[in-house]
Design a protein around this motif. Structure first.
Motif, mmCIF file in Angstrom:
data_model
loop_
_atom_site.group_PDB
_atom_site.id
_atom_site.type_symbol
_atom_site.label_atom_id
_atom_site.label_comp_id
_atom_site.label_asym_id
_atom_site.label_seq_id
_atom_site.Cartn_x
_atom_site.Cartn_y
_atom_site.Cartn_z
ATOM 1 N N GLY A 1 1.038 -12.235 -3.075
ATOM 2 C CA GLY A 1 1.247 -10.856 -3.479
ATOM 3 C C GLY A 1 1.985 -10.745 -4.795
ATOM 4 N N PRO B 1 -0.009 -7.260 -1.875
ATOM 5 C CA PRO B 1 0.018 -8.191 -0.737
ATOM 6 C C PRO B 1 -1.326 -8.422 -0.064
ATOM 7 N N MET C 1 -2.367 -11.841 0.984
ATOM 8 C CA MET C 1 -1.793 -12.492 2.157
ATOM 9 C C MET C 1 -2.782 -12.504 3.317
ATOM 10 N N SER D 1 -5.442 -18.011 2.318
ATOM 11 C CA SER D 1 -4.059 -17.527 2.321
ATOM 12 C C SER D 1 -3.131 -18.607 2.865
ATOM 13 N N GLY E 1 -7.969 -7.154 5.424
ATOM 14 C CA GLY E 1 -7.606 -7.179 4.009
ATOM 15 C C GLY E 1 -8.390 -6.159 3.200
ATOM 16 N N TRP F 1 -7.131 -2.752 3.980
ATOM 17 C CA TRP F 1 -5.873 -2.534 3.253
ATOM 18 C C TRP F 1 -6.179 -1.990 1.856
ATOM 19 N N ALA G 1 8.209 -13.087 4.215
ATOM 20 C CA ALA G 1 7.179 -13.378 5.208
ATOM 21 C C ALA G 1 7.267 -14.801 5.749
ATOM 22 N N ILE H 1 0.949 -10.889 10.082
ATOM 23 C CA ILE H 1 0.976 -11.009 8.627
ATOM 24 C C ILE H 1 0.742 -9.651 7.974
ATOM 25 N N GLY I 1 3.276 -8.118 5.394
ATOM 26 C CA GLY I 1 2.773 -7.695 4.084
ATOM 27 C C GLY I 1 3.304 -6.321 3.703
ATOM 28 N N ASN J 1 6.690 -6.582 2.440
ATOM 29 C CA ASN J 1 6.794 -7.076 1.062
ATOM 30 C C ASN J 1 6.821 -5.963 0.023
#
Length: 434
Positions: free
Chosen positions: A117, A151, A154, A159, A185, A188, A339, A370, A374, A377
């Motif tokens: 990230g 992130p 991640m 990863s 992901g 996200w 993390a 995770i 994330g 983060n």
């Protein structure tokens, strides 16, 4: 009982060290040594402690972590980010707030290569921030979108955190975790883009009219294909059983190095600097893994996972509520813990609860964990991606955070999908028989 005394020493002492601002690895090591003194005779404390620490890092699979980190660092310094940004600008240029969408897509593309990230926020954000500032974007808004999408690497493979989780969890399939991270992901990234679109409409941010000809667009796509082929080669090799995750990481290093020389953006001095940076970061991570292995052994002896499980079941036996409590706990932990140590410390505690008591697939639990970390983060006070994104955007953190609030709620919504709908993280692993 010894187990109760060990738990009473280990947990409060670790929390005290953490609150005092002591480095996490040192806090873990000292609290573990204090706890192990209750279990073993004085003459065996350091012998057994060193043995457990060495055993924690004495793993061939662990080599994948520094190799993937090195590949990401080479990509970061080798001019790959610029190629991916050009591709992202071409794809996202027609939407309001085009540069923000390009930033998100750039982080998604580069995240698949770097797995970091902070590397995404630095490489993509550092390139996009001056362009966005020139076009009249609020620097705080630009930094917030860059931070929020940083992130994603991640989760989108390859990863290093997914590999680390596989090792700590006792051998959950790396290939399964890699495939399980794809859909969460991508969701996200789409969630961040959706928020960016709403904000862009609110602030009347412009679209970007492309002046490229069809031939130039075709050339731009061709330029980015060699970088994107790394994903195909590594993922295809691991999922297809051609090589292991560790061997795939080594392949990624060789490929990224060759590609950087092909693009002509790396020299001997830069390569030495990249190797040094990777070595320093690897040393930090391996020390964390070593002391966390000692703590995990002590927690298993003290039956801390069972105690936590019994406590949660005494609160409620409703699976939905318990998973919500675990998510809230991980979100809070992620706000003040990085993390890597969080995975090392809390996987042995929480994974048995979710997999044995609720029947959750270990791949789904790993992706959920995770995803939580994330989000941590990008959340104060210890959000490392937040600090990097604000620094490269040349804006104060307190100005970035208000723009992050709606993104935070969007990401929590996606997290709920990952938590309560197994297919979000398990569809692709099951499709490929992993």
């Amino acid at each position: 009982m010894d187990t109760e005394i060990v738990a009473a020493i280990l947990i409060p002492l670790f929390l005290i060290f953490l609150l005092c601002g002591m480095p996490i690895a040192i806090g873990i090591g000292l609290s573990s040594l204090a706890a192990i003194a209750v279990i073993l005779p004085v003459d065996q404390i350091f012998f057994q402690g060193a043995q457990k620490m060495f055993g924690g890092i004495d793993s061939f699979s662990m080599l994948a972590v520094p190799f993937f980190m090195l590949a990401g660092n080479i990509m970061n310094h080798g001019g790959i980010a610029r190629k991916l940004i050009n591709l992202a600008l071409m794809v996202g240029g027609r939407m309001p707030g085009a540069l923000a969408h390009a930033n998100v897509m750039g982080n998604m593309l580069f995240g698949t290569l770097s797995g970091s990230g902070m590397a995404c926020a630095a490489a993509i954000g550092g390139t996009m921030a001056p362009i966005q500032r020139e076009k009249g974007y609020d620097p705080a808004f630009s930094a917030a979108i860059n931070v929020a999408s940083g992130p994603v690497g991640m989760l989108i493979p390859p990863s290093g955190l997914l590999i680390l989780f596989s090792i700590v969890s006792g051998g959950v399939s790396v290939a399964g975790l890699f495939m399980g991270g794809w859909i969460p992901g991508i969701l996200w990234g789409l969630a961040v883009m959706a928020v960016a679109y709403v904000m862009a409409k609110k602030y009347n941010l412009p679209t970007e009219r492309s002046t490229l000809t069809a031939g130039q667009k075709f050339r731009l796509v061709l330029d980015s294909i060699p970088a994107l082929m790394l994903i195909v080669i590594v993922m295809g090799g691991i999922v297809g059983g051609v090589f292991t995750a560790t061997e795939g990481a080594a392949v990624a290093v060789v490929y990224s190095l060759g590609l950087s020389f092909y693009y002509g953006n790396i020299n001997r001095k830069m390569l030495i600097s990249t190797l040094m940076d990777t070595a320093v970061t690897t040393g930090v991570i391996l020390f964390l893994v070593a002391v966390s292995s000692l703590m995990s052994w002590i927690m298993a002896y003290a039956q801390i996972p069972q105690m936590v499980g019994d406590f949660l079941l005494n609160v409620t036996d409703n699976k939905i509520v318990l998973l919500l409590i675990i998510n809230v706990a991980l979100l809070i932990l992620g706000t003040f813990m990085d993390a890597t140590p969080a995975i090392l410390i809390f996987t042995p505690i929480l994974m048995p609860i979710c997999t044995q008591m609720f029947g959750m697939d270990p791949i789904q639990f790993g992706v959920m964990m995770i995803f939580n970390l994330g989000i941590g983060n990008i959340t104060p006070p210890v959000g490392c991606v937040l600090f990097v994104g604000a620094a490269v955007g040349e804006v104060k953190i307190e100005k970035v955070v208000p723009y992050l609030v709606p993104v935070f709620f969007a990401l929590v919504g996606v997290l709920m999908l990952v938590t309560y709908i197994p297919a979000v993280s398990l569809f692709l692993p099951r499709l490929f028989g992993l």
